[in-house]
Each structure stands twice: as structure tokens, then as C-alpha cells.
Design an enzyme around this catalytic site. Sequence first.
Site, PDB file in Angstrom:
ATOM      1  N   TYR A  36       0.872  -1.182  -0.033  1.00  0.00           N
ATOM      2  CA  TYR A  36      -0.051  -0.004  -0.112  1.00  0.00           C
ATOM      3  C   TYR A  36       0.664   1.215   0.036  1.00  0.00           C
ATOM      4  O   TYR A  36       2.147   1.184   0.520  1.00  0.00           O
ATOM      5  CB  TYR A  36      -0.899  -0.180   1.192  1.00  0.00           C
ATOM      6  CG  TYR A  36      -0.172   0.121   2.513  1.00  0.00           C
ATOM      7  CD1 TYR A  36       0.149   1.232   3.252  1.00  0.00           C
ATOM      8  CD2 TYR A  36      -0.043  -0.989   3.219  1.00  0.00           C
ATOM      9  CE1 TYR A  36       0.493   1.158   4.486  1.00  0.00           C
ATOM     10  CE2 TYR A  36       0.928  -1.211   4.373  1.00  0.00           C
ATOM     11  CZ  TYR A  36       1.107  -0.086   5.067  1.00  0.00           C
ATOM     12  OH  TYR A  36       1.596   0.008   6.106  1.00  0.00           O
ATOM     13  N   PRO A  37       0.385   2.281  -0.607  1.00  0.00           N
ATOM     14  CA  PRO A  37       1.085   3.575  -0.558  1.00  0.00           C
ATOM     15  C   PRO A  37       0.587   4.469   0.460  1.00  0.00           C
ATOM     16  O   PRO A  37      -0.599   4.430   0.963  1.00  0.00           O
ATOM     17  CB  PRO A  37       0.700   4.144  -1.776  1.00  0.00           C
ATOM     18  CG  PRO A  37      -0.223   4.030  -2.226  1.00  0.00           C
ATOM     19  CD  PRO A  37      -0.657   2.372  -1.639  1.00  0.00           C
ATOM     20  N   ASP A  39       0.691   8.658   2.948  1.00  0.00           N
ATOM     21  CA  ASP A  39       1.341   9.989   2.866  1.00  0.00           C
ATOM     22  C   ASP A  39       1.165  10.460   4.375  1.00  0.00           C
ATOM     23  O   ASP A  39       0.371   9.799   5.351  1.00  0.00           O
ATOM     24  CB  ASP A  39       0.362  10.921   2.058  1.00  0.00           C
ATOM     25  CG  ASP A  39       0.490  10.863   0.642  1.00  0.00           C
ATOM     26  OD1 ASP A  39       1.664  10.595   0.178  1.00  0.00           O
ATOM     27  OD2 ASP A  39      -0.469  11.336  -0.080  1.00  0.00           O
TER      28      ASP A  39
END
Length: 509
Positions: free
Chosen positions: A152-153, A155
Amino acid sequence: MTREPPATNEGWYALHDFRTIDWDAWRDAPEREREAALDAGVSFLRDRVDVTDAEDGSSAVFSMLGHKADLLVIHFRPTMADLDTAERAFEETAFAEYTDQTNSYVSVTEVGGYTNEEMTKEPSEIEDTGLARYAESKLYPEIPDSEFVCFYPMDKRRAPGENWYDLPFDERADMMDTHGEIGKTYAGQVSQVITGSIGFDDYEWGVDLFSNDATNIKDLLYELRFDESSSKYAEFGPFYFGRQFPPEDLPAFMAGEAVPAEEDDGASGHPHGEGDHAHGEGGHHGESESHHGHGGGEGGHHHGESGGDRDSDDDAGSIRGELEDLDIYAGQPHGEDVYAMVLYSEADPDELFEEVDGLRGNFDHYDTHVKTAVYEASGRDRSAVVSIWETQSAADTAGGFLADLPGIVARAGEESGFGTMGMFYTVKPEHREDFVEKFETVGGLLADMDGHLETDLLANREDENDMFIASQWESKDDAMSFFRSDAFSDTVDWGRDVLADRPRHVFLA
């Protein structure tokens, strides 16, 4: 006011190549074209997994669950050019004609200096050997043989009142430290690779979690959600979940059959083995903080008392039963639920101890670590490194680091037909000389016994009363003959008065 960013160091570049299969086109294609496409696909994937296309790197193939993708190919390579070539080379294969690249992620492996600025140096410049190996494993990762992957990415949040980048450096560092402590509790269960992607892709970091138990990944992420650095400051992209399989199983994958394919020897569904042989401290995601420990060992270092082979386990159980019948404790040292490994080194003892001490400092970050020590034998040109863990997977992972210690010549059991019986004793200080003399007497008897190869008495260089006897035999029957002997029985009775704790007798191989 400008906030202080953490220093980072980068390693290999990463490409996550997500593919969906055009199943209608595949079913409609002539058999001859499908066979040619499969040959091309297997050849391409095998070359990448074997890293024939670059000077170094790592690749793996995964069958993805759910609607987001059918296949995932992960590449780690030294340069962006290597990734660019790999991506375009796949498009040139006949198999690629039946796929669409529905998603991808471009990033670079990264370590940060929130808790240790040394981590931002090149591994060759880090004086702490254990820390250097840890940094190297993060920057230049080998994809583990684990069955499951979760990618998963993510931020860090920039919302008013919840802006990660407005926080002072020390506050961010404290939160990352707490965040990492949670990950350490999953040592040996979940392995991770963190990549940075600012300027490369739509999110700031990519996270890969590997495990042989899918629920370990879920449990880790669930626990991390309650940590402040996640609950307050993290934003997550889509999650992808898959199972690893070898390139040769691509035809089975396309035929809807089980992958990895069943093997004749009854191997499990894991692509290459059972253990999580990798970095071992999953969960340190977001800005690649620098908690380090025993992770990073390469797959395949199965040092330790308990192997994955069923026959070996049954044999060990039989041996323990026989020893118990003789009133000899035959569990693992320090309890029934820990695992021991022993490696021998011919390096200078001071140099060896310095490196082991560095690794041990990293091992101590993990609750599963019981003990690691260097034992020395009088009159011998080699020392023994003994490492004890609460789980076999953690011990196997640590073995990857220990195998790289200077002067390693063997692990326990490699030098004999049967293996090594490890005998651990804690001697009362006032009886230490008596114990050594008794060992010399018993050693003389052992020398005349059939099947006996050698027996050494070694002492912990940090505690001379902590003794370890390593006895090597050609066969199980030879070893058991000794333990059934009157000489051994008399020695056990004599030892009750000179030992400070119950002796532990462990088959180490």
C-alpha cells in the site's frame, strides 16, 4: 518557520507492476499462441527473478486477490534505467499482449535518521557492524520467500491542526520511535520493505509487508492504526494483497490451478519454504525510521535446534522421550518454547566478540530474543556463538546475520553424521574448578566410545560459570549409548551439588 527534515539515504529503485489478464482474449486464443505466450512469460519472469538483467537486485511474482489486479511483479534494481528496461522488455513479450497494466508504483528503498543519524550513511561507513548490516538489508532488500504480500502507498497528513510537516523534529522522532516499538513485537512474523516516492509517484511512501500468515499482516496493521503517528497523521492509498509463486507456475496460474503448484515431495503451498526469512520487524512505515534489530537475514539460513522437516521433528521428539526416560531434561535451553543455534568461528575472539556484541545490541530490541553470547574453549582455535530465541522464525532470521560473522566455519551438526548435543550448565562459582576437572575425566571416557567424534567444554567469556558442552556423534545410537552409561549417570548425580541450575541437554542439529 521551516521545520527540520530528517536526513535519508537511498538504495535500490523499486517498481510494482500490477497487471490484469484479458481473460476473454486468452480463452479465444489458439492453443499454439497460448503456449508461445506462456513460454515467453515464464522466460521473462525467470530471468528477472534470477536477476540476469542487471548487476544486482531482487524480483518476485504474486497472484493478486480481488478485482484490482491479477498479477504483481515486484522489481528492486540498482538504477532507474534497470526498471525502465524491465518494464518495456515485458511489453515486448507475447504474454504481455494478454495483460493490461492497471496500476504501478515507482519508488526507491530508503532509511531515515529520526532515531539514529548513522543510518543515513552508506553501510560501509557505519562503524556499528549490526547497524551497518541492518541498513544494508533495508537499502538492498532480498524479497523474502514468504507466501503473502501486502502493498500500500501512504502519505503524512497536512490537515489544519494535524500537519505532520509542521511538527518539531523531536516530536516527530518520538512518535516514530513509539510506532517502531509496535512493529518490533512482530519480529519473525512480518517482514517489511519501505520505499520513498516523493517526486516519483502519487504518494510519499510505499510499504511492502511479507508474512507466511495472512492474519499477522492484518493484526499488525490493526494495532498500528491506534498509534498516534497513524491515527492522527497518516493517509493511506489502496491496499493490494497477493500470494507469491515461482515463474514456472505461470501456466498453472493461467489455467486456474493452485499456485504454487503442488510438489512431489509434499511441500506446502509456500513458494520456497516455510520461514519468514527476512527483515523481521514489520510495521515501521512512514519516513523510514531507523529502528534496527535482527532483521535482514537472507533466506535459507536454517540455523537452530528445530528444523522444518517432519522426520527431523519426530526424531527429535523420540530422542527427548528417551532422555526423559533416563531422567535427563531434554527440552530447549531456558524453557520448552525457545530455540537455540550454534555457529563456530575461527576469528580472533576479541574481534568476534565485538561484532557479536554489536548484533546483540540490535537483537535486544526484540522481545523474542533471549540470549546471544560467545563461548570459548581452552586450547582450541575456534569459538562458539550461541543465540537463543523464543520463536524458530526469529532464530532463523537472526541466523542470516550471524552467518556473516567473521571466521564462521560451520554450524552445529554440520561436521558429524548425526549432530551435536548441546549441554548447558550454570556452575556454582566455588565449584567451577571441580566441574572442569570432572569434564576432563568424562572427556577421557568419551574418547574411547564408539561413534564419538569430539566434545568441547566452552565458557561464556562474560560469565565463566556459564558453561556449554558441545558433543558431536556419528549417530543417534552412539550418542544415546553414552547417555545410558553408568559414567554419565554418576556424573549427573555428582552435578546436583555443583550446579546452580538444572542442566539443559539440547540436540542442536
